[in-house]
Scaffold this motif. Structure first.
Motif, PDB file in Angstrom:
ATOM      1  N   ARG A  41      18.005  -4.780 -29.007  1.00 43.42           N
ATOM      2  CA  ARG A  41      18.906  -4.331 -29.915  1.00 43.42           C
ATOM      3  C   ARG A  41      20.409  -4.150 -29.742  1.00 43.42           C
ATOM      4  N   LEU A  42      20.718  -4.049 -28.260  1.00 46.10           N
ATOM      5  CA  LEU A  42      22.207  -3.775 -27.848  1.00 46.10           C
ATOM      6  C   LEU A  42      22.847  -5.307 -27.911  1.00 46.10           C
TER       7      LEU A  42
ATOM      8  N   ARG B 279      31.928   1.889 -34.622  1.00 51.42           N
ATOM      9  CA  ARG B 279      30.439   2.418 -34.219  1.00 51.42           C
ATOM     10  C   ARG B 279      29.862   1.421 -33.318  1.00 51.42           C
ATOM     11  N   THR B 280      29.913   0.003 -33.600  1.00 54.46           N
ATOM     12  CA  THR B 280      29.237  -1.120 -32.548  1.00 54.46           C
ATOM     13  C   THR B 280      29.949  -0.778 -31.191  1.00 54.46           C
ATOM     14  N   ALA B 281      31.095  -0.723 -31.241  1.00 59.37           N
ATOM     15  CA  ALA B 281      31.921  -0.651 -29.911  1.00 59.37           C
ATOM     16  C   ALA B 281      31.458   0.780 -29.226  1.00 59.37           C
ATOM     17  N   GLY B 282      31.280   1.844 -30.000  1.00 66.78           N
ATOM     18  CA  GLY B 282      30.764   3.056 -29.372  1.00 66.78           C
ATOM     19  C   GLY B 282      29.412   3.040 -29.085  1.00 66.78           C
TER      20      GLY B 282
ATOM     21  N   ARG C 145      22.040  -0.118 -42.170  1.00 63.24           N
ATOM     22  CA  ARG C 145      20.453   0.069 -42.329  1.00 63.24           C
ATOM     23  C   ARG C 145      19.894  -0.099 -41.090  1.00 63.24           C
ATOM     24  N   PHE C 146      20.347  -1.080 -40.200  1.00 61.53           N
ATOM     25  CA  PHE C 146      19.727  -1.248 -38.881  1.00 61.53           C
ATOM     26  C   PHE C 146      19.875  -0.202 -38.251  1.00 61.53           C
ATOM     27  N   TYR C 147      21.202   0.441 -38.149  1.00 57.38           N
ATOM     28  CA  TYR C 147      21.255   1.764 -37.338  1.00 57.38           C
ATOM     29  C   TYR C 147      20.568   2.828 -37.492  1.00 57.38           C
ATOM     30  N   ASP C 148      20.373   3.012 -38.791  1.00 53.77           N
ATOM     31  CA  ASP C 148      19.373   4.101 -39.352  1.00 53.77           C
ATOM     32  C   ASP C 148      17.793   4.206 -38.964  1.00 53.77           C
TER      33      ASP C 148
ATOM     34  N   GLU D 257      16.177  -5.442 -38.746  1.00 58.23           N
ATOM     35  CA  GLU D 257      16.786  -6.062 -37.715  1.00 58.23           C
ATOM     36  C   GLU D 257      16.900  -7.729 -38.166  1.00 58.23           C
ATOM     37  N   ASN D 258      15.906  -8.094 -38.837  1.00 59.15           N
ATOM     38  CA  ASN D 258      15.742  -9.561 -39.392  1.00 59.15           C
ATOM     39  C   ASN D 258      16.777  -9.539 -40.609  1.00 59.15           C
TER      40      ASN D 258
END
Length: 555
Positions: free
Chosen positions: A529-530, A436-439, A507-510, A467-468
């Motif tokens: 964020r990237l 997912r991070t690569a995507g 949780r961050f992604y959501d 984020e924290n």
């Protein structure tokens, strides 16, 4: 700010307080640590330094903590410091200091998580060492996964590591193997104490193809041909299957070389010089009871034959003579009784058994299908093999499943669970974050969102709670690696990847969108964020690499 950097800030504050108060700075430690509090509401990090120093300098802990908090509160990157209980320091970082970690991780790349914690240690790590009388069974596969992961961890923390496979090509087990091959070549059943399974017939057939003259030899001569050729074929197969599993050894050590080079006599003489040998009933004994063993051990029988323990002594001495300060040996659950005699043997050589020799015991593994243990291999007949496990769930899942648990606990590997493409499959759960991070990074590039150089990074924008949380999880990685190496526990890395990184990233992604929506303009927040997304990819990839597991870019 990394935990190590914050620890340095805390120590610098302590130096300042001690100078202001005229306290003895010799009482200050060379380094300190900060930890994540269990309750996030207590802050980003916690320190017990005031409690540690209070008695040494005669200042009440809360008074010392108050002085430290005042000094720390003026440090760059520290948002606030609170005192809890008898003198705990709960520290909160400002967003810029916390977010800067994303840049540190991305720029460090594959080096993030590495340290020099074990620099200067020269370690010989022996694992698997299955006898070349059959394919690697599932217990040996566990040591292949755990041992290889441990070697990667030790190297990542600065140790000089030599990995080793002890190739037992001498002794009664090899004789039984040769007799089994001879029987198979004649179409006869295996000897009562021999080896069965389809692989025996396969090897016998291959030996006859290589050495057709074996058919015309008498049994003694034929058995010797089957011994030499059969062991070579079996060991080639073991090496090949381990290589396919991602495990290579620096050294493959033949027991026969110990005999041929006279190293057993050398070990015997060394132990005699140390004064720990005696003769009784025509045999040569090592007085291991002087060092806690339950009985003395025979090294040479009355008929002149060497015992297996004599070879163990010679092999240990050989490792030490090659310059390895610490010898680590991984053994199966049925070898628990070896610990006492091996520790005593090290002491007989004049070594410190607690410093120079480590023995790790691995417990049993069951492969489950439909909730019931699998008992028979298609090829080996009596055991589940490396190939059976890989065929059932694949290399990545096999390595992850075997390294995910403490090696001193038995484990059940459920085929259905470990092949499931769902979050309850631990390896899928972690690898999904890698993909997912690569995507996200690919999709970002397609819409013109690139992280930019480090100077353009705005870490202070990463002030969202999730984020924290993710940043704090990523910050733990170097300490997790160091602890896993020092305690010889690779499973700590797997559990950290699942429970801290993967869980926090989801949780961050959501909650924190990385990519702009529709025609939305790319902002500094998207870029920040990237950076955090890419930092997560780095930690996941580095952690999986330590376990010998791939970090896919697509799933």
């Amino acid at each position: 700010m990394t935990p190590a950097e914050l620890a340095s800030v805390v120590l610098a504050a302590a130096h300042a307080v001690f100078e202001q108060r005229g306290l003895d700075r010799a009482a200050l430690p060379a380094s300190t640590v900060v930890e994540r509090p269990r309750n996030p509401e207590h802050g980003d990090y916690a320190s017990t330094l005031a409690l540690q120093l209070s008695k040494k300098v005669g200042v009440p802990p809360r008074e010392l903590a108050t002085a430290l908090a005042d000094e720390l509160g003026r440090a760059e990157g520290v948002k606030s410091v609170e005192i809890a209980g008898p003198g705990f320091l709960n520290i909160r970082l400002d967003a810029a200091a916390a977010g800067q970690l994303a840049r540190v991780i991305v720029e460090a790349g594959a080096e993030y998580g590495r340290s020099d914690r074990l620099a200067g240690e020269k370690i010989n790590l022996e694992f698997v060492s299955a006898n070349p009388t059959g394919p690697v069974h599932i217990g040996g596969v566990r040591w292949a996964a755990v041992g290889d992961a441990l070697s990667r961890l030790l190297r990542a923390t600065g140790a000089d590591v030599g990995t080793e496979y002890y190739f037992n090509d001498a002794g009664s087990q090899i004789d039984r193997f040769a007799r089994s091959l001879l029987a198979a070549s004649k179409g006869e059943p295996a000897p009562e104490d021999g080896y069965g399974g389809a692989y025996i017939a396969e090897i016998a057939t291959e030996v006859q193809a290589r050495r057709p003259e074996v058919r015309s030899l008498d049994d003694d001569a034929a058995q010797e041909v089957f011994r030499v050729e059969g062991v070579a074929l079996m060991f080639d197969e073991i090496r090949s299957s381990l290589r396919d599993f991602g495990v290579e050894f620096d050294t493959y050590f033949n027991e026969k070389d110990l005999h041929d080079r006279g190293e057993l006599d050398l070990a015997l003489n060394r132990l005699r010089q140390q004064g720990h040998l005696y003769e009784s009933e025509g045999a040569t004994w090592l007085r291991t009871t002087d060092f806690g063993d339950d009985k003395d051990r025979v090294l040479r029988k009355s008929n002149g034959e060497w015992t297996y323990f004599a070879a163990d002594c010679a092999y240990y001495l050989d490792k030490r003579e090659r310059g390895f300060e610490r010898v680590v040996i991984m053994l199966g659950a049925d070898h628990h009784g070896y610990i006492g005699r091996m520790k005593a043997m090290a002491a007989c050589f004049g070594d410190d058994p607690e410093r120079n020799l480590e023995i790790l015991i691995g417990q049993l593994v069951n492969l489950l299908r439909d909730g019931a243990p699998m008992r028979m291999s298609k090829r080996a007949g009596t055991v589940i093999t490396l190939e059976d496990l890989v065929e059932a769930i694949g290399v990545d899942a096999s390595r992850y499943a075997l390294a995910r648990y403490s090696s001193d606990s038995p484990i059940d590997i459920d085929i259905e669970l470990w092949t499931r493409a769902t979050r309850d499959n631990p390896v899928y759960y972690v690898q999904y974050v890698a993909a997912r991070t690569a995507g996200v990074a690919r999709n970002a590039a397609e819409v013109g969102l690139v992280p930019g150089d480090g100077d353009a990074f705005r870490p202070e924008l990463l002030d969202h709670e999730k984020e924290n949380e993710l940043l704090k999880a990523l910050a733990e990685f170097p300490a997790v690696v160091a602890t896993a190496a020092e305690l010889r526990e690779p499973h700590r890395v797997a559990r950290y990847l699942e429970e801290s990184v993967a869980a926090s990233y989801h949780r961050f992604y959501d909650n924190c969108r990385v990519l702009p929506l529709g025609d939305e303009e790319v902002t500094d927040l998207h870029r920040a964020r990237l950076w955090l997304n890419n930092a997560t990819r780095t930690v996941i990839a580095n952690g999986l690499h330590l376990l010998g597991v791939s970090a896919p870019e697509r799933m």
